[in-house]
Design an enzyme around this catalytic site. Structure first.
Site, mmCIF file in Angstrom:
data_model
loop_
_atom_site.group_PDB
_atom_site.id
_atom_site.type_symbol
_atom_site.label_atom_id
_atom_site.label_comp_id
_atom_site.label_asym_id
_atom_site.label_seq_id
_atom_site.Cartn_x
_atom_site.Cartn_y
_atom_site.Cartn_z
ATOM 1 N N GLY A 523 43.529 -7.378 37.705
ATOM 2 C CA GLY A 523 42.538 -8.492 38.098
ATOM 3 C C GLY A 523 41.208 -8.058 37.102
ATOM 4 O O GLY A 523 41.337 -7.550 36.272
ATOM 5 N N LYS A 539 36.142 -6.436 42.163
ATOM 6 C CA LYS A 539 37.591 -6.745 41.517
ATOM 7 C C LYS A 539 38.144 -7.920 42.332
ATOM 8 O O LYS A 539 38.355 -7.737 43.179
ATOM 9 C CB LYS A 539 38.233 -5.478 41.231
ATOM 10 C CG LYS A 539 39.547 -5.784 40.978
ATOM 11 C CD LYS A 539 40.293 -4.542 40.593
ATOM 12 C CE LYS A 539 40.876 -4.542 39.078
ATOM 13 N NZ LYS A 539 41.236 -3.227 38.794
ATOM 14 N N ASP A 634 49.148 3.956 36.644
ATOM 15 C CA ASP A 634 48.538 3.543 35.201
ATOM 16 C C ASP A 634 47.163 4.416 35.000
ATOM 17 O O ASP A 634 46.116 3.915 34.727
ATOM 18 C CB ASP A 634 47.849 1.980 35.565
ATOM 19 C CG ASP A 634 47.628 1.470 34.359
ATOM 20 O OD1 ASP A 634 47.961 1.812 33.516
ATOM 21 O OD2 ASP A 634 47.304 0.334 34.474
#
Ligand SMILES: *[C@@H]1O[C@H](CO)[C@@H](O)[C@H](O)[C@H]1NC(C)=O
Ligand SMILES: *[C@@H]1O[C@H](CO)[C@@H](O)[C@H](O)[C@H]1NC(C)=O
Ligand SMILES: *[C@@H]1O[C@H](CO)[C@@H](O)[C@H](O)[C@H]1NC(C)=O
Ligand SMILES: *[C@@H]1O[C@H](CO)[C@@H](O)[C@H](O)[C@H]1NC(C)=O
Ligand SMILES: *[C@@H]1O[C@H](CO)[C@@H](O)[C@H](O)[C@H]1NC(C)=O
Length: 800
Positions: A523, A539, A634
């Protein structure tokens, strides 16, 4: 003569555990006058109508039996209820009788009643229901006694845990406390303490509430254990038609087990604690618990095991202990201190002083006869805790302080190294414990100047007043001004302001999402200012799976994650399609901008090392110490944010759990890959379930980028061709072999670096890049090695 087919049919019926044949069948109800002797233990006393549960004699040791209820399909016949826990009856001559007067009684060989239902009346009957409840009922069908009211260590679905009942296993118990909160307590021979939910947080910080006084917890048929204090434990195999049990076990943990109907074996599908060392009393007194992974206990230097077979009995000193009841302080100069790094003992503080020097703290402990060690850490100012009893010892690379053990000066502790181990070939500082002599001029100050987590700084403060907190949390909540001032900062910190925001509030805070400060797979991030003036990062999530309730549950988990190297989450918003997360605002942008932007001044070596270490600690915390293990999925410089002091804070963790996921089960599988090319472990491409080692791979890439100052994916040969990972690994192996690391390091540093640290970073990076995930080290291993290498000169410089 019997036909062959009849024989086979008979055999098959007997082999199937759920089908009733002479050996396994039994009535589901019995009237007065029925009995079963222990010699007939192969036959159940009762079997529930649909055969789910059986009840009868279970072997509980050599020639020892208990009268229990179990799942008929469980191969190991694990008892879900026992009449006589801890008091087995003789394997000969014992008997269970449903007497004429209506009482069910278990008698030992010599006729002593070991257990009785204490019921009486005309026409009573005893039956085993399909729920697993053993019931004695009157002719109208009303239960006058039921086993559900007397749980032992297990709950089965629909059996409530209430304010009147407690689950017990050895020294551990699960019960509703006076403030309505469901807790786990260790109640050992010497000490007693509460260890779950985490005593480092208050009730609300743990996601519980003390407002609901119903005090009831029930496991339902879908595998969700709901407790009136807001706890919702979900088995990983959620869904009906699985047979489960919730059990407090001998190791002090509470787990949900699911029965595999094919094999009759049990699988753990939920556990109260991911980190076994957080169970109090796991290793006993004067011992340290370490998880690596797998629980390991070890004695402190100068101490030895009391009972070689039982860690719970702890360790005893190998030197003679001063008798403190004579009321005199021991003469000085007779003691020295041995440092055990990254370790603390929970509770039993003899005092607390938050701004003293190391020397002063040491003096305090020397002057106190009953002081057996002190804990010291630098959090801006020195925090000092002299300790009496050493209990609940816990070593972790994330723990921000060391414990200094008081030993007689002539005691040789160096002969017995503590916790000085290395794993997977990674080692930086394999020396034994650091010895500090107890005479004033040889005192050495620890050189560790890392800024530690606020959480940890206050954890022990809360430890001191644990009991007060629990007993008076109602009062605390209703009158905040009554918090003792020394505690106020800690209280505010751990309460956290994790809360739910409305969409309107966040729209206002961000000026209608005006200032974009970041953008990623999950996002867009906007800068915002909350009502109190606090700057936050908001976010807006895209692609969120599940409904409101699911989102709430997942976000609450993320909300409880608190570590100095992880971006703190303050709250969330979930209104229809709007799903937002509110984070702390981290001033200094992300690592990639500092590493790869050639127009900026190069990050100095010390900052690079601190960022590498902080990131490793943050990930180690996520993987090994969190309430629920979290894989980041990630890891890359873009997700490593920097504070004004260049401390690393990892962003975007926990989001893998929120994104759309395939099916259910304990292996972790994402429907679409999360991650970024160049940082993704090879197993992503193979479409197999991934584990925490994918983060280790990505960390290895980021670590190497910190060293060389450019993207790994941008590396080229002299001819301009892109380098393959195998070629990079080859080059790194050469560097590790020759030790000639300087040419590899970012040229902008102009030799201003610590080559020993750089070489270690390259070595770690190389081990993280291994093709097979099992060959990679854990984040815990990495954090330990980097921590060991951190004890270096303050201003290292490379000289050729
Ligand atoms: C019966 O046996 C148990 C254990 O075997 C023992 O503790 C108890 O004292 C005995 N009772 C009598 C009356 O002998
Ligand atoms: C209290 O807990 C019970 C059981 O979980 C629940 O049914 C009830 O709604 C709760 N009460 C409140 C006021 O939340
Ligand atoms: C039950 O066990 C078998 C054999 O180990 C396994 O193949 C199967 O997947 C298991 N079933 C469940 C529901 O876990
Ligand atoms: C310690 O001293 C007290 C008082 O002098 C005495 O009663 C006690 O037995 C002593 N304990 C030990 C272990 O010597
Ligand atoms: C902490 O140490 C300082 C300096 O020695 C001393 O003045 C102060 O009284 C101590 N505080 C406590 C609570 O012991």
């Amino acid at each position: 003569m019997l036909g062959k087919s009849t024989c086979l049919a008979f055999l098959m019926i007997c082999l199937h555990p759920l089908l009733l044949c002479s050996a396994a069948s039994g009535p589901s109800q019995l009237g007065a006058g029925s009995a079963l002797s222990v010699e007939e233990h192969a036959r159940p006393f009762l079997v529930s109508p649909d055969a789910t549960f059986s009840c009868g004699f279970l072997e509980a040791g050599e020639n020892a039996f208990s009268f229990s209820v179990w799942y008929t399909g469980a191969a190991d016949k694990t008892a879900v209820w026992t009449a006589n826990p801890g008091a087995p009856v003789n394997g000969r001559g014992s008997r269970i009788t449903f007497r004429r007067d209506g009482g069910l009684a278990l008698a030992d060989a010599n006729g002593t009643a070991v257990w009785e239902s204490k019921t009486s009346g005309e026409g009573l009957a005893v039956s085993l229901l399909d729920s697993g409840n053993l019931v004695i009922s009157d002719p109208s069908g009303t239960a006058v006694w039921q086993s559900f009211d007397w749980p032992t260590d297990t709950l089965v679905p629909s059996q409530p845990l209430t304010k009147e009942t407690t689950l017990v296993a050895g020294y551990f118990s699960l019960y509703y406390d006076n403030d309505n909160v469901l807790r786990l307590r260790y109640d050992g021979p010497d000490t007693s303490s509460i260890y779950w939910p985490s005593p480092d947080y208050n009730v609300f910080g743990n996601g519980r509430t003390s407002y609901n006084s119903s005090r009831i917890g029930v496991l339902d048929d879908d595998g969700v254990f709901l407790s009136s204090d807001n706890l919702a434990a979900r088995a990983s195999d959620l869904g009906p038609s699985v047979k489960r049990r919730l059990t407090i076990e001998q190791d002090g943990n509470v787990r949900i087990h699911s029965l595999n109907a094919t094999t009759g074996g049990w699988t753990v599908t939920w556990a109260a604690m991911a980190q076994p060392c957080s169970v109090h009393g796991a290793c006993g007194q004067n011992a340290i618990c370490e998880y690596q992974p797998g629980l390991r206990c070890s004695c402190l230097p100068g101490y030895e095991m009391v009972d070689r077979k039982d860690w719970r009995r702890g360790c005893r000193p190998m030197f003679s202990v001063t008798n403190c009841s004579q009321g005199q302080a021991p003469p000085e100069g007779r003691f020295k201190f041995v440092k055990v790094a990254q370790t603390d003992f929970y509770g039993y503080d003899l005092g607390y002083n938050s701004s003293v020097t190391f020397e002063h703290c040491e003096k305090l402990c020397l002057e106190m006869c009953s002081c057996s060690a002190f804990s010291y850490r630098l959090t801006g100012t020195g925090v000092c805790y002299p300790k009496g009893t050493l209990f609940n010892g816990y070593t972790s690379p994330n723990f921000p302080g060391s414990i200094y053990i008081k030993l007689p000066i002539d005691f040789d502790a160096s002969a017995q190294p503590v916790a000085a181990h290395s794993s997977q070939g990674l080692a930086c500082n394999p020396d034994g414990p650091e010895i500090i002599q107890g005479s004033p001029d040889t005192f050495r100050r620890p050189r560790n100047n890392v800024k530690w987590s606020y959480l940890f700084a206050f954890a022990t403060v809360l430890g001191v007043v644990d009991v007060i907190f629990i007993a008076t949390s109602w009062w605390f909540l209703s009158s905040k001004q009554s918090i003792p001032s020394s505690l106020e900062a800690g209280y505010r910190m751990v309460t956290g302001q994790f809360r739910r925001f409305t969409y309107r509030e966040l729209k206002d805070a961000t000026g209608n999402f005006k200032e974009e400060i970041g953008r990623g797979g999950s996002g867009v991030v906007y800068r915002g200012v909350l009502d109190g003036g606090k700057v936050v990062a908001v976010k807006k999530l895209t692609n969120v799976a599940g409904g409101d309730e699911e989102f709430w549950a997942e976000v609450t988990v993320i909300g409880r994650i608190n570590h100095i190297n992880l971006v703190r989450i303050w709250g969330f918003c979930s209104q229809g399609k709007h799903k937002l997360l509110v984070y702390e605002y981290v001033e200094n942008e992300s690592l990639d901008r500092h590493l790869f932007d050639m127009n900026r001044t190069a990050l100095p070596w010390r900052e690079r090392y601190r960022i590498a270490l902080g990131t490793a600690r943050g990930l180690a915390y996520l993987h090994h110490e969190c309430l629920e293990w979290v894989i980041h999925c990630d890891v890359k410089p873009e997700n490593i944010l920097l504070t004004r002091e260049f401390d690393a804070k990892i962003a975007d963790f926990g989001l893998a759990k929120l994104s759309k996921r395939d099916g259910v089960g304990d292996s972790f599988q994402l429907s679409h890959m999360r991650g970024t090319t160049g940082y993704m472990a090879p197993e992503w491409a193979r479409n197999v379930p991934v584990d925490a080692k994918v983060d280790v791979y990505s960390y290895g890439i980021a670590l190497l980028e910190i060293v060389i100052g450019s993207r790994i994916s941008d590396q080229t040969t002299a001819g301009g061709e892109r380098l393959e990972m195998s070629q990079i690994a080859q080059a790194l192996r050469q560097v590790v072999d020759t030790g000639d690391v300087v040419p590899l390091v970012d040229g902008r540093l102009q030799g201003q670096l610590n080559p020993r640290q750089a070489l270690e970073m390259v070595r770690i990076s190389l081990s993280c890049m291994q093709e097979r995930s099992n060959d990679r080290p854990t984040m815990d291993d990495i954090a330990k090695v980097l921590t060991a290498c951190d004890d270096e000169d303050e201003h290292p410089a490379y000289r050729s």
